[in-house]
Design a protein around this motif. Structure first.
Motif, PDB file in Angstrom:
ATOM      1  N   ALA A  20      46.095  43.528  40.181  1.00 28.96           N
ATOM      2  CA  ALA A  20      45.414  42.445  40.892  1.00 28.96           C
ATOM      3  C   ALA A  20      45.568  41.126  40.140  1.00 28.96           C
ATOM      4  N   LEU A  21      45.523  41.172  38.819  1.00 25.19           N
ATOM      5  CA  LEU A  21      45.693  39.954  38.023  1.00 25.19           C
ATOM      6  C   LEU A  21      47.137  39.455  38.093  1.00 25.19           C
ATOM      7  N   GLN A  22      48.084  40.371  38.047  1.00 27.41           N
ATOM      8  CA  GLN A  22      49.495  39.985  38.141  1.00 27.41           C
ATOM      9  C   GLN A  22      49.786  39.301  39.478  1.00 27.41           C
ATOM     10  N   ALA A  23      49.116  39.721  40.526  1.00 30.28           N
ATOM     11  CA  ALA A  23      49.324  39.134  41.852  1.00 30.28           C
ATOM     12  C   ALA A  23      48.923  37.658  41.884  1.00 30.28           C
ATOM     13  N   VAL A  24      48.027  37.239  40.978  1.00 34.87           N
ATOM     14  CA  VAL A  24      47.620  35.828  40.926  1.00 34.87           C
ATOM     15  C   VAL A  24      48.148  35.153  39.661  1.00 34.87           C
ATOM     16  N   HIS A  25      49.195  35.763  39.053  1.00 32.72           N
ATOM     17  CA  HIS A  25      49.911  35.190  37.901  1.00 32.72           C
ATOM     18  C   HIS A  25      49.054  35.114  36.639  1.00 32.72           C
ATOM     19  N   LEU A  26      48.265  36.157  36.417  1.00 27.68           N
ATOM     20  CA  LEU A  26      47.502  36.303  35.182  1.00 27.68           C
ATOM     21  C   LEU A  26      47.925  37.602  34.514  1.00 27.68           C
ATOM     22  N   VAL A  27      47.637  37.710  33.230  1.00 30.14           N
ATOM     23  CA  VAL A  27      47.975  38.912  32.464  1.00 30.14           C
ATOM     24  C   VAL A  27      46.684  39.671  32.198  1.00 30.14           C
ATOM     25  N   GLY A  28      46.692  40.967  32.448  1.00 26.82           N
ATOM     26  CA  GLY A  28      45.512  41.793  32.203  1.00 26.82           C
ATOM     27  C   GLY A  28      45.693  42.661  30.979  1.00 26.82           C
ATOM     28  N   ALA A  29      44.623  42.841  30.224  1.00 27.13           N
ATOM     29  CA  ALA A  29      44.628  43.717  29.046  1.00 27.13           C
ATOM     30  C   ALA A  29      43.335  44.517  29.031  1.00 27.13           C
ATOM     31  N   CYS A  30      43.462  45.794  28.692  1.00 28.70           N
ATOM     32  CA  CYS A  30      42.296  46.682  28.609  1.00 28.70           C
ATOM     33  C   CYS A  30      42.161  47.197  27.181  1.00 28.70           C
ATOM     34  N   PRO A  31      41.696  46.337  26.266  1.00 28.23           N
ATOM     35  CA  PRO A  31      41.577  46.796  24.876  1.00 28.23           C
ATOM     36  C   PRO A  31      40.503  47.879  24.744  1.00 28.23           C
ATOM     37  N   PRO A  32      40.818  48.975  24.034  1.00 28.16           N
ATOM     38  CA  PRO A  32      39.829  50.058  23.866  1.00 28.16           C
ATOM     39  C   PRO A  32      38.501  49.573  23.287  1.00 28.16           C
ATOM     40  N   ALA A  33      38.545  48.567  22.424  1.00 29.51           N
ATOM     41  CA  ALA A  33      37.316  48.067  21.809  1.00 29.51           C
ATOM     42  C   ALA A  33      36.392  47.412  22.830  1.00 29.51           C
ATOM     43  N   ALA A  34      36.934  47.014  23.975  1.00 30.57           N
ATOM     44  CA  ALA A  34      36.116  46.356  24.996  1.00 30.57           C
ATOM     45  C   ALA A  34      35.387  47.356  25.894  1.00 30.57           C
ATOM     46  N   ALA A  35      35.733  48.630  25.796  1.00 28.11           N
ATOM     47  CA  ALA A  35      35.068  49.648  26.627  1.00 28.11           C
ATOM     48  C   ALA A  35      33.590  49.704  26.268  1.00 28.11           C
ATOM     49  N   GLN A  36      32.776  49.970  27.280  1.00 28.03           N
ATOM     50  CA  GLN A  36      31.327  50.009  27.054  1.00 28.03           C
ATOM     51  C   GLN A  36      30.670  51.084  27.919  1.00 28.03           C
ATOM     52  N   TYR A  37      29.527  51.554  27.456  1.00 29.20           N
ATOM     53  CA  TYR A  37      28.767  52.538  28.225  1.00 29.20           C
ATOM     54  C   TYR A  37      28.109  51.856  29.413  1.00 29.20           C
ATOM     55  N   SER A  38      28.014  52.599  30.512  1.00 30.78           N
ATOM     56  CA  SER A  38      27.345  52.081  31.700  1.00 30.78           C
ATOM     57  C   SER A  38      26.676  53.229  32.439  1.00 30.78           C
ATOM     58  N   SER A  39      25.434  53.028  32.798  1.00 32.14           N
ATOM     59  CA  SER A  39      24.720  54.058  33.561  1.00 32.14           C
ATOM     60  C   SER A  39      24.983  53.925  35.052  1.00 32.14           C
ATOM     61  N   THR A  40      25.691  52.863  35.457  1.00 33.29           N
ATOM     62  CA  THR A  40      25.945  52.651  36.882  1.00 33.29           C
ATOM     63  C   THR A  40      27.417  52.669  37.259  1.00 33.29           C
ATOM     64  N   VAL A  41      28.311  52.521  36.289  1.00 37.88           N
ATOM     65  CA  VAL A  41      29.748  52.491  36.578  1.00 37.88           C
ATOM     66  C   VAL A  41      30.389  53.749  35.989  1.00 37.88           C
ATOM     67  N   VAL A  42      31.141  54.466  36.819  1.00 36.58           N
ATOM     68  CA  VAL A  42      31.766  55.719  36.376  1.00 36.58           C
ATOM     69  C   VAL A  42      32.797  55.453  35.288  1.00 36.58           C
ATOM     70  N   ALA A  43      33.027  56.444  34.456  1.00 42.25           N
ATOM     71  CA  ALA A  43      33.983  56.331  33.358  1.00 42.25           C
ATOM     72  C   ALA A  43      35.368  55.978  33.895  1.00 42.25           C
ATOM     73  N   GLY A  44      36.001  55.002  33.240  1.00 42.67           N
ATOM     74  CA  GLY A  44      37.349  54.583  33.604  1.00 42.67           C
ATOM     75  C   GLY A  44      37.405  53.416  34.571  1.00 42.67           C
ATOM     76  N   ALA A  45      36.306  53.120  35.253  1.00 42.34           N
ATOM     77  CA  ALA A  45      36.277  52.004  36.200  1.00 42.34           C
ATOM     78  C   ALA A  45      35.989  50.699  35.457  1.00 42.34           C
ATOM     79  N   VAL A  46      36.290  49.574  36.102  1.00 41.94           N
ATOM     80  CA  VAL A  46      36.104  48.262  35.491  1.00 41.94           C
ATOM     81  C   VAL A  46      34.623  47.869  35.520  1.00 41.94           C
ATOM     82  N   VAL A  47      34.108  47.458  34.347  1.00 45.69           N
ATOM     83  CA  VAL A  47      32.726  46.993  34.219  1.00 45.69           C
ATOM     84  C   VAL A  47      32.676  45.470  34.314  1.00 45.69           C
ATOM     85  N   SER A  48      33.603  44.810  33.595  1.00 52.19           N
ATOM     86  CA  SER A  48      33.598  43.352  33.582  1.00 52.19           C
ATOM     87  C   SER A  48      34.959  42.834  33.110  1.00 52.19           C
TER      88      SER A  48
END
Length: 173
Positions: A20-48
């Motif tokens: 989705a980011l590439q479609a608007v000419h942006l670069v996406g990165a999912c650094p492991p350190a940015a992962a966070q626990y969430s009681s409402t978002v399932v594991a592996g889905a985007v939180v923010s």
């Protein structure tokens, strides 16, 4: 020029968000350190995503993925008059899955909770199975045949097995 960052929280994977980011000419990165626990978002889905709103054309957007619900400490379910039903209710309230196992105990009354496996206070994954160990009383022992022995010898043999000897009945040797 600034580019509008799409709402990435609608994606269930890092790859989808990056596309989705590439479609608007942006670069996406999912650094492991940015992962966070969430009681409402399932594991592996985007939180923010950071930044949010807009970003310069061609810049990088860091995507935070959900690690799922945070692990929880196992509650203490042992106490006076603690039954399996009470322990199961306490564990279920914390989203654990209780299971009963019976064990012998010479110190905990029959039907009362001895403890849990894993033990109270240990931190376990959300929704884990917790075994509640329930007392079925002291372990039975085979009473030895002490006929013909002295009262002292018979008493000593019974006490060695954790039994209490009553008074002698009949003639003593």
């Amino acid at each position: 020029p600034p580019v509008a960052i799409p709402d990435l929280t609608t994606f269930s994977s890092c790859d989808q968000a990056i596309q989705a980011l590439q479609a608007v000419h942006l670069v996406g990165a999912c650094p492991p350190a940015a992962a966070q626990y969430s009681s409402t978002v399932v594991a592996g889905a985007v939180v923010s995503a950071t930044p949010s709103g807009t970003a310069p054309y061609g810049s990088t957007v860091n995507i935070s993925l959900s690690k799922g619900h945070a692990p929880l400490p196992v509650p203490t379910v042992v106490g006076s008059a603690s039954t399996y039903a009470a322990a199961a209710a306490a564990l279920t309230a914390q989203a654990f899955v209780p299971a009963q196992d019976n064990a012998y105990s010479s110190t905990v009354p029959t039907g009362q909770v001895i403890g849990t496996t894993p033990p109270a206070g240990s931190v376990e994954p959300y929704g884990s199975k917790i075994v509640v160990n329930v007392s079925i009383g002291p372990q039975p022992v085979i009473v030895p045949n002490e006929v013909g022995k002295s009262t002292a010898a018979a008493t000593a043999a019974l006490q060695a097995l954790g039994l209490k000897a009553g008074g002698p009945y009949g003639p003593t040797a």
